[in-house]
Scaffold this active site. Structure first.
Site, short mmCIF file in Angstrom:
data_model
loop_
_atom_site.label_atom_id
_atom_site.label_comp_id
_atom_site.label_asym_id
_atom_site.label_seq_id
_atom_site.Cartn_x
_atom_site.Cartn_y
_atom_site.Cartn_z
CG HIS A 16 -0.47 0.33 2.70
ND1 HIS A 16 -0.02 -0.60 3.49
CD2 HIS A 16 -0.23 1.36 3.03
CE1 HIS A 16 0.50 -0.21 4.55
NE2 HIS A 16 0.58 1.10 4.27
CG ASP A 50 0.16 -4.20 3.22
OD1 ASP A 50 0.26 -3.56 1.94
OD2 ASP A 50 0.03 -3.47 4.23
CB SER A 90 2.87 1.59 6.28
OG SER A 90 1.85 1.71 6.95
#
Length: 459
Positions: free
Chosen positions: A101, A131, A207
């Protein structure tokens, strides 16, 4: 008491200044994480990614009330979207892991190291479901890199550090412990997975950053949080290093998409009530509720009603956990699965492979003279079932692309076509013939997930 605290702080500072080694015992760990940070932080990078997305040019898109009514109103126009995240260098030649992402679909990726060096990067391999994404830095040599640790050796209660770039403020380090293992599908977001849970604060921008142990070894990639407010509430999730290792191996083998072994089964956790009904001592494991005839489990002798309790000696309690165990074993490998049937335990060996593309996939795009021009359909086989996440008992024809008119009618990728204008659609040719008829009305029988419905459309 104050003088004692001051003395301890001075001692900690002097030790950190004189030694830059990994803490060797519990006493040294209590003095601080400076040596760990000095070892691990240079390998954690900031990632700036740009992607072009189509945005609906509707005058109501910013209106909180009318935007839902006019979601598909107006034409689309390209818009440049920026994203900010983190990544971890895993090799001296510049292999970097991050989240899908953060970099998925990006047209321009810039990576900035802690020492402010900047590199262009290209995407080698990515996977939305896990992911994860693997990047390669251009013209990179002698990069600082982290060592992967076997995530199966991680235990609840271990001290960990989360390193990343939260909110774009610059590289930041937070500390905590491993607060849970084997968290399957628990994190917020659309992706499925199997996670390490930590209470080390993780915020937007973290992230793709590193979750390291007190030896500076990578145990996971920070991916998301569970939060109602959007900020860290002490429940963060990291993708285990064992899966990262498989991604790197496939990227080095020139794969552009991650290939995971196919299970071909559906199941549910064995709860206390299920265990009592089966006459099992206690809860734990997965009971098979569906199995595809081409599944490696079917070939090894499994049937519906069997209970899977272990994969390669590790207990499994959800299908996600089982697929994770198969994924880290790797394609082409053999794995040992423990089966419970009628009160008897036994180990069976499976060969891990991709879902078979058999019978061969047949794809067809509807022409301009049909009722749904641009509609792309394909025959359903195990490979298509796995690719589009279809029910294991799916048969017939599935929509791969709805086309402009099909999209306006509400059709989506992954919808199964059972009937078109009264004709049972067993192949793409039958779909084309049924759509070639003249008329202002179109009748479709469509399945989406477990729901089956009939549509009558005026063209």
């Amino acid at each position: 008491m104050r003088w004692l605290l001051t003395l301890m702080l001075c001692f900690c500072g002097s030790l950190a200044a004189s030694e830059t080694r990994v803490p060797q015992n519990q006493a040294e760990i209590s003095l601080g994480f400076v040596p760990v940070v000095q070892k691990a932080a240079p390998a954690v990078v900031n990632i700036y990614a740009r992607r072009v997305v189509d945005q609906q040019a509707s005058p109501f898109r910013n209106d909180p009330f009318f935007r839902d009514f006019f979601r598909n109103f107006g034409s689309t126009r390209p818009r440049l979207q920026n994203s900010l995240g983190s990544g971890v260098i895993l090799s001296e030649d510049g292999i970097v892991v991050s989240n899908f992402h953060v970099v998925g679909g990006a047209t321009d990726i810039r990576v900035v190291l802690k020492d402010q060096r900047e590199f262009s990067a290209r995407l080698l391999l990515s996977d939305r479901e896990s992911d994860l994404a693997i990047l390669k830095l251009e013209k990179a040599e002698e990069m600082p890199a982290l060592t992967l640790r076997d995530s199966d050796t991680v235990q609840v209660g271990e001290l960990v550090l989360a390193i990343g770039n939260p909110f774009g403020v610059g590289q930041t380090v937070t500390s905590g412990i491993v607060s849970g293992l084997a968290r399957s599908g628990s994190a917020a977001g659309g992706g499925r997975g199997y996670f390490i849970q930590t209470d080390a604060p993780i915020n937007p921008g973290n992230s793709g950053g590193a979750l390291v142990d007190v030896n500076g070894h990578l145990i996971g990639i920070n991916t998301r949080i569970l939060s109602r407010s959007g900020g860290s509430n002490g429940i963060g999730f990291a993708i285990p290093a064992a899966l990262v290792e498989q991604f790197v191996a496939q990227a080095k083998a020139n794969n552009t998409r991650f290939e995971r072994p196919w299970a071909g089964i559906g199941g549910q956790p064995v709860t206390s009530d299920v265990a009592e009904g089966l006459g099992i001592k206690g809860p734990g494991g997965i009971i098979i509720t569906q199995i595809h005839p081409s599944s490696p489990f079917a070939k090894a002798g499994f049937v519906t009603g069997d209970v899977i309790s272990e994969v390669d000696g590790a207990p499994v309690n959800t299908v996600s956990e089982m697929v994770f165990r198969m994924s880290i074993a790797g394609l082409g490998k053999e794995t040992v699965v423990r089966r419970l049937r009628e009160g008897r335990d036994e180990n069976l060996t499976l060969t891990l492979d991709l879902p078979p593309d058999d019978p061969p996939r047949e794809t067809q795009i509807m022409g301009a003279r049909t009722q749904l021009p641009g509609l792309q359909v394909a025959t359903i086989n195990p490979a298509v079932i796995a690719e589009l996440n279809l029910p294991l008992n799916a048969k017939g024809v599935v929509i791969e692309e709805p086309g402009e008119r099909g999209a306006r009618a509400g059709l989506r990728k992954g919808d199964i076509l059972h009937k078109v204008n009264g004709e049972t659609t067993e192949s793409p040719n039958v779909v084309e013939q049924a759509l070639t008829r003249d008329g202002r009305w179109l009748w479709l029988e469509v399945q989406r997930g477990k729901r089956r419905s009939s549509l009558r459309l005026r063209l």
